[in-house]
Design a protein around this motif. Structure first.
Motif, PDB file in Angstrom:
ATOM      1  N   GLU A  21      28.934  34.877  37.542  1.00 39.47           N
ATOM      2  CA  GLU A  21      28.706  35.820  37.694  1.00 39.47           C
ATOM      3  C   GLU A  21      28.282  36.185  39.292  1.00 39.47           C
ATOM      4  N   GLU A  22      29.414  34.663  40.670  1.00 35.31           N
ATOM      5  CA  GLU A  22      29.257  35.411  41.489  1.00 35.31           C
ATOM      6  C   GLU A  22      30.949  36.176  41.522  1.00 35.31           C
ATOM      7  N   VAL A  23      30.948  36.611  43.167  1.00 32.06           N
ATOM      8  CA  VAL A  23      32.347  37.356  42.851  1.00 32.06           C
ATOM      9  C   VAL A  23      32.461  37.337  44.059  1.00 32.06           C
ATOM     10  N   GLN A  24      34.149  37.609  44.405  1.00 30.69           N
ATOM     11  CA  GLN A  24      34.151  37.142  45.651  1.00 30.69           C
ATOM     12  C   GLN A  24      34.407  38.385  46.685  1.00 30.69           C
ATOM     13  N   VAL A  25      33.948  39.181  48.008  1.00 35.61           N
ATOM     14  CA  VAL A  25      33.920  40.167  48.614  1.00 35.61           C
ATOM     15  C   VAL A  25      34.631  39.924  50.074  1.00 35.61           C
ATOM     16  N   LEU A  26      35.349  40.906  50.652  1.00 35.18           N
ATOM     17  CA  LEU A  26      35.603  40.427  51.939  1.00 35.18           C
ATOM     18  C   LEU A  26      34.730  42.034  52.825  1.00 35.18           C
ATOM     19  N   GLU A  27      34.596  41.223  54.385  1.00 33.37           N
ATOM     20  CA  GLU A  27      33.677  41.623  54.734  1.00 33.37           C
ATOM     21  C   GLU A  27      34.038  42.482  55.458  1.00 33.37           C
ATOM     22  N   PHE A  28      33.642  43.645  56.425  1.00 41.56           N
ATOM     23  CA  PHE A  28      34.724  44.141  56.958  1.00 41.56           C
ATOM     24  C   PHE A  28      33.632  44.931  57.755  1.00 41.56           C
ATOM     25  N   GLN A  29      33.796  45.662  59.626  1.00 38.20           N
ATOM     26  CA  GLN A  29      33.117  46.623  59.958  1.00 38.20           C
ATOM     27  C   GLN A  29      33.543  47.684  59.550  1.00 38.20           C
ATOM     28  N   LEU A  30      32.924  48.960  59.705  1.00 37.47           N
ATOM     29  CA  LEU A  30      33.032  50.608  60.416  1.00 37.47           C
ATOM     30  C   LEU A  30      31.841  51.091  60.489  1.00 37.47           C
ATOM     31  N   GLY A  31      32.364  51.765  62.107  1.00 42.50           N
ATOM     32  CA  GLY A  31      30.962  51.925  63.097  1.00 42.50           C
ATOM     33  C   GLY A  31      29.791  51.289  63.229  1.00 42.50           C
ATOM     34  N   PRO A  32      28.506  51.175  62.759  1.00 39.60           N
ATOM     35  CA  PRO A  32      27.936  50.199  63.695  1.00 39.60           C
ATOM     36  C   PRO A  32      27.710  49.259  62.095  1.00 39.60           C
ATOM     37  N   GLU A  33      27.927  49.688  61.190  1.00 39.66           N
ATOM     38  CA  GLU A  33      27.646  49.257  59.955  1.00 39.66           C
ATOM     39  C   GLU A  33      28.780  47.720  59.398  1.00 39.66           C
ATOM     40  N   THR A  34      28.740  46.736  58.188  1.00 43.38           N
ATOM     41  CA  THR A  34      29.182  46.587  57.475  1.00 43.38           C
ATOM     42  C   THR A  34      29.334  46.758  56.024  1.00 43.38           C
ATOM     43  N   TYR A  35      30.481  46.749  55.606  1.00 42.78           N
ATOM     44  CA  TYR A  35      31.245  47.135  54.325  1.00 42.78           C
ATOM     45  C   TYR A  35      31.829  46.163  53.786  1.00 42.78           C
ATOM     46  N   CYS A  36      32.178  45.722  52.253  1.00 47.55           N
ATOM     47  CA  CYS A  36      32.558  44.673  51.940  1.00 47.55           C
ATOM     48  C   CYS A  36      33.590  45.632  50.860  1.00 47.55           C
ATOM     49  N   VAL A  37      34.337  44.850  50.262  1.00 45.85           N
ATOM     50  CA  VAL A  37      35.436  44.918  48.991  1.00 45.85           C
ATOM     51  C   VAL A  37      35.353  43.414  48.076  1.00 45.85           C
ATOM     52  N   ASP A  38      35.286  44.315  46.558  1.00 48.60           N
ATOM     53  CA  ASP A  38      36.552  42.713  45.767  1.00 48.60           C
ATOM     54  C   ASP A  38      37.301  42.244  46.248  1.00 48.60           C
ATOM     55  N   ILE A  39      37.489  41.306  46.647  1.00 51.07           N
ATOM     56  CA  ILE A  39      38.486  40.769  47.526  1.00 51.07           C
ATOM     57  C   ILE A  39      39.983  40.427  46.243  1.00 51.07           C
ATOM     58  N   GLU A  40      39.869  41.435  44.967  1.00 48.90           N
ATOM     59  CA  GLU A  40      41.098  41.403  43.205  1.00 48.90           C
ATOM     60  C   GLU A  40      41.855  42.614  44.458  1.00 48.90           C
ATOM     61  N   TYR A  41      41.604  43.601  45.205  1.00 51.95           N
ATOM     62  CA  TYR A  41      42.286  44.216  45.376  1.00 51.95           C
ATOM     63  C   TYR A  41      42.434  44.033  47.289  1.00 51.95           C
ATOM     64  N   VAL A  42      42.402  43.818  47.487  1.00 48.63           N
ATOM     65  CA  VAL A  42      42.999  42.952  48.824  1.00 48.63           C
ATOM     66  C   VAL A  42      44.505  42.169  48.515  1.00 48.63           C
ATOM     67  N   SER A  43      45.712  42.718  49.172  1.00 50.48           N
ATOM     68  CA  SER A  43      46.615  42.016  49.175  1.00 50.48           C
ATOM     69  C   SER A  43      46.853  41.270  50.805  1.00 50.48           C
ATOM     70  N   GLU A  44      46.025  42.029  51.535  1.00 49.74           N
ATOM     71  CA  GLU A  44      46.599  41.001  52.624  1.00 49.74           C
ATOM     72  C   GLU A  44      45.440  42.022  53.962  1.00 49.74           C
ATOM     73  N   ILE A  45      45.299  41.574  55.433  1.00 51.22           N
ATOM     74  CA  ILE A  45      45.175  41.852  56.090  1.00 51.22           C
ATOM     75  C   ILE A  45      45.913  41.660  57.874  1.00 51.22           C
ATOM     76  N   VAL A  46      46.725  42.733  58.173  1.00 48.07           N
ATOM     77  CA  VAL A  46      47.440  42.869  58.847  1.00 48.07           C
ATOM     78  C   VAL A  46      46.844  43.977  60.517  1.00 48.07           C
ATOM     79  N   ASP A  47      47.625  43.483  61.618  1.00 45.64           N
ATOM     80  CA  ASP A  47      46.836  44.104  62.689  1.00 45.64           C
ATOM     81  C   ASP A  47      47.716  45.523  63.132  1.00 45.64           C
ATOM     82  N   LYS A  48      47.025  46.602  63.848  1.00 43.31           N
ATOM     83  CA  LYS A  48      47.081  47.861  62.984  1.00 43.31           C
ATOM     84  C   LYS A  48      48.175  48.031  64.515  1.00 43.31           C
TER      85      LYS A  48
END
Length: 156
Positions: A21-48
């Motif tokens: 029943e556990e899932v891994q999520v990637l947490e990130f900031q958008l404006g003042p709040e914290t959001y997350c997405v299922d890590i299954e969707y993420v392929s990588e993180i790069v600098d802008k």
């Protein structure tokens, strides 16, 4: 003695159920709040980096970038989700194109990437707005709320 054996087996089963029943999520900031997405969707993180503007693109499309020979659309989720534009977007979360119906290479411009966290589905509450399919749920953690977003439904 037999009772101990049964208790041990039940505890092992309980551990298996919890891990299922556990899932891994990637947490990130958008404006003042914290959001997350299922890590299954993420392929990588790069600098802008440098983005190329696309004429007549929807408001939420910031531009495109060449990422290892593949043109990748960079989306501003703040526009998509009507989030205050405060904060400087410094990172891009690149999604696995195979997870999207059209297999388009896309990334989200985010202010900051925090961490990958393992969450229990028991800690996920239903989204406050049932009509919005882009919100998977809300997670209460350390006295804060983290909004779980489905990138597939948010982009549609």
């Amino acid at each position: 003695m037999r009772q101990d054996a049964i208790t041990t087996e039940m505890n092992a089963d309980d551990v298996e159920e919890d891990s299922a029943e556990e899932v891994q999520v990637l947490e990130f900031q958008l404006g003042p709040e914290t959001y997350c997405v299922d890590i299954e969707y993420v392929s990588e993180i790069v600098d802008k980096g440098q983005l190329t503007a696309v004429p007549n693109a929807p408001d939420h499309v910031e531009g495109v970038m060449d990422l290892r020979g593949r043109t990748t659309s960079i989306i501003n989720p703040k526009s998509l989700l009507s989030i205050d534009e405060e904060g400087e977007s410094k990172r891009i979360v690149i999604f696995d194109p195979n997870k999207f119906e059209d297999e388009a290479a896309t990334g989200w411009l985010v202010d900051e990437v925090y961490q990958v966290v393992r969450i229990s589905m028991d800690d996920v509450e239903d989204p406050p707005l049932e009509k919005d399919e882009s919100i998977e749920g809300v997670i209460k953690r350390d006295g804060d709320l983290v909004v779980w977003i489905s990138p597939v439904h948010a982009i549609e």
